[in-house]
Design a protein around this motif. Structure first.
Motif, mmCIF file in Angstrom:
data_model
loop_
_atom_site.group_PDB
_atom_site.id
_atom_site.type_symbol
_atom_site.label_atom_id
_atom_site.label_comp_id
_atom_site.label_asym_id
_atom_site.label_seq_id
_atom_site.Cartn_x
_atom_site.Cartn_y
_atom_site.Cartn_z
ATOM 1 N N ARG A 22 1.117 -5.338 -10.365
ATOM 2 C CA ARG A 22 0.018 -5.372 -11.333
ATOM 3 C C ARG A 22 0.556 -5.593 -12.744
ATOM 4 O O ARG A 22 -0.028 -6.350 -13.528
ATOM 5 C CB ARG A 22 -0.792 -4.092 -11.255
ATOM 6 C CG ARG A 22 -1.691 -4.048 -10.037
ATOM 7 C CD ARG A 22 -2.466 -2.760 -9.963
ATOM 8 N NE ARG A 22 -3.435 -2.797 -8.873
ATOM 9 C CZ ARG A 22 -4.017 -1.730 -8.361
ATOM 10 N NH1 ARG A 22 -3.737 -0.518 -8.842
ATOM 11 N NH2 ARG A 22 -4.885 -1.851 -7.381
ATOM 12 N N ARG A 75 -0.147 -5.338 0.573
ATOM 13 C CA ARG A 75 -0.680 -5.870 -0.685
ATOM 14 C C ARG A 75 -2.019 -6.559 -0.498
ATOM 15 O O ARG A 75 -2.872 -6.517 -1.373
ATOM 16 C CB ARG A 75 0.337 -6.783 -1.375
ATOM 17 C CG ARG A 75 0.566 -8.119 -0.717
ATOM 18 C CD ARG A 75 1.599 -8.966 -1.451
ATOM 19 N NE ARG A 75 1.166 -9.295 -2.786
ATOM 20 C CZ ARG A 75 0.338 -10.300 -3.075
ATOM 21 N NH1 ARG A 75 -0.132 -11.055 -2.114
ATOM 22 N NH2 ARG A 75 -0.007 -10.539 -4.320
ATOM 23 N N VAL A 76 -2.230 -7.171 0.661
ATOM 24 C CA VAL A 76 -3.515 -7.825 0.917
ATOM 25 C C VAL A 76 -4.635 -6.788 0.882
ATOM 26 O O VAL A 76 -5.660 -6.980 0.216
ATOM 27 C CB VAL A 76 -3.484 -8.572 2.272
ATOM 28 C CG1 VAL A 76 -4.868 -9.061 2.653
ATOM 29 C CG2 VAL A 76 -2.490 -9.728 2.220
ATOM 30 N N GLU A 77 -4.431 -5.678 1.563
ATOM 31 C CA GLU A 77 -5.439 -4.620 1.583
ATOM 32 C C GLU A 77 -5.590 -3.977 0.206
ATOM 33 O O GLU A 77 -6.703 -3.738 -0.265
ATOM 34 C CB GLU A 77 -5.073 -3.559 2.613
ATOM 35 C CG GLU A 77 -6.105 -2.450 2.700
ATOM 36 C CD GLU A 77 -5.779 -1.460 3.767
ATOM 37 O OE1 GLU A 77 -6.040 -0.258 3.524
ATOM 38 O OE2 GLU A 77 -5.275 -1.828 4.833
ATOM 39 N N HIS A 79 -4.925 -5.193 -2.798
ATOM 40 C CA HIS A 79 -5.526 -6.072 -3.794
ATOM 41 C C HIS A 79 -6.992 -6.354 -3.476
ATOM 42 O O HIS A 79 -7.758 -6.653 -4.389
ATOM 43 C CB HIS A 79 -4.737 -7.362 -3.934
ATOM 44 C CG HIS A 79 -3.461 -7.190 -4.704
ATOM 45 N ND1 HIS A 79 -3.450 -6.829 -6.027
ATOM 46 C CD2 HIS A 79 -2.171 -7.302 -4.343
ATOM 47 C CE1 HIS A 79 -2.213 -6.736 -6.455
ATOM 48 N NE2 HIS A 79 -1.404 -7.009 -5.445
ATOM 49 N N SER A 80 -7.400 -6.199 -2.230
ATOM 50 C CA SER A 80 -8.824 -6.376 -1.909
ATOM 51 C C SER A 80 -9.631 -5.235 -2.526
ATOM 52 O O SER A 80 -10.811 -5.379 -2.816
ATOM 53 C CB SER A 80 -9.049 -6.437 -0.402
ATOM 54 O OG SER A 80 -8.813 -5.190 0.202
ATOM 55 N N ASP A 81 -8.968 -4.086 -2.776
ATOM 56 C CA ASP A 81 -9.628 -2.957 -3.448
ATOM 57 C C ASP A 81 -9.863 -3.249 -4.926
ATOM 58 O O ASP A 81 -10.679 -2.596 -5.564
ATOM 59 C CB ASP A 81 -8.786 -1.676 -3.306
ATOM 60 C CG ASP A 81 -8.718 -1.184 -1.881
ATOM 61 O OD1 ASP A 81 -9.572 -1.595 -1.051
ATOM 62 O OD2 ASP A 81 -7.813 -0.386 -1.573
ATOM 63 N N ASP A 82 -9.131 -4.220 -5.488
ATOM 64 C CA ASP A 82 -9.289 -4.568 -6.897
ATOM 65 C C ASP A 82 -10.597 -5.326 -7.155
ATOM 66 O O ASP A 82 -11.085 -5.343 -8.265
ATOM 67 C CB ASP A 82 -8.118 -5.461 -7.368
ATOM 68 C CG ASP A 82 -6.804 -4.690 -7.419
ATOM 69 O OD1 ASP A 82 -6.833 -3.453 -7.399
ATOM 70 O OD2 ASP A 82 -5.754 -5.359 -7.481
ATOM 71 N N ASP A 83 -11.107 -5.974 -6.115
ATOM 72 C CA ASP A 83 -12.329 -6.799 -6.272
ATOM 73 C C ASP A 83 -13.573 -5.971 -6.409
ATOM 74 O O ASP A 83 -13.746 -4.891 -6.107
ATOM 75 C CB ASP A 83 -12.471 -7.741 -5.080
ATOM 76 C CG ASP A 83 -11.303 -8.709 -4.978
ATOM 77 O OD1 ASP A 83 -10.720 -9.011 -6.028
ATOM 78 O OD2 ASP A 83 -10.976 -9.144 -3.861
#
Length: 83
Positions: A22, A75-77, A79-83
């Motif tokens: 980040r 990281r895929v999971e 970063h999906s929380d960032d949306d």
């Protein structure tokens, strides 16, 4: 308690990698992940103590021996929380 000990990053390796990615503003490279892993503070704990650390955290950390591979999945999971 057996002789099997587990490298345990404190703070967790996955949290450290997430924070560093980040801060960087782009994906970490394999070399960066491995350098962060190697330079992050860690303790060697017996399985019972490692399980207690994971329970307090509420999640299992990624395997330092598979840091790059496990990070690609995590990281895929995360970063999906960032949306």
């Amino acid at each position: 308690m057996g002789d099997h000990l587990i490298i345990t990053h404190i703070p967790s390796l996955v949290a450290t990698l997430l924070n560093r990615e980040r801060a960087k503003g782009s994906a970490l490279t394999k070399e960066e992940v491995e350098t962060i892993r190697d330079e992050s503070p860690a303790e060697v704990l017996p399985p019972e103590q490692r399980a207690a650390v994971d329970a307090r955290r509420g999640y299992d950390d990624i395997d330092p021996d598979r840091a790059w591979e496990d990070w690609q999945i995590a990281r895929v999971e995360l970063h999906s929380d960032d949306d």
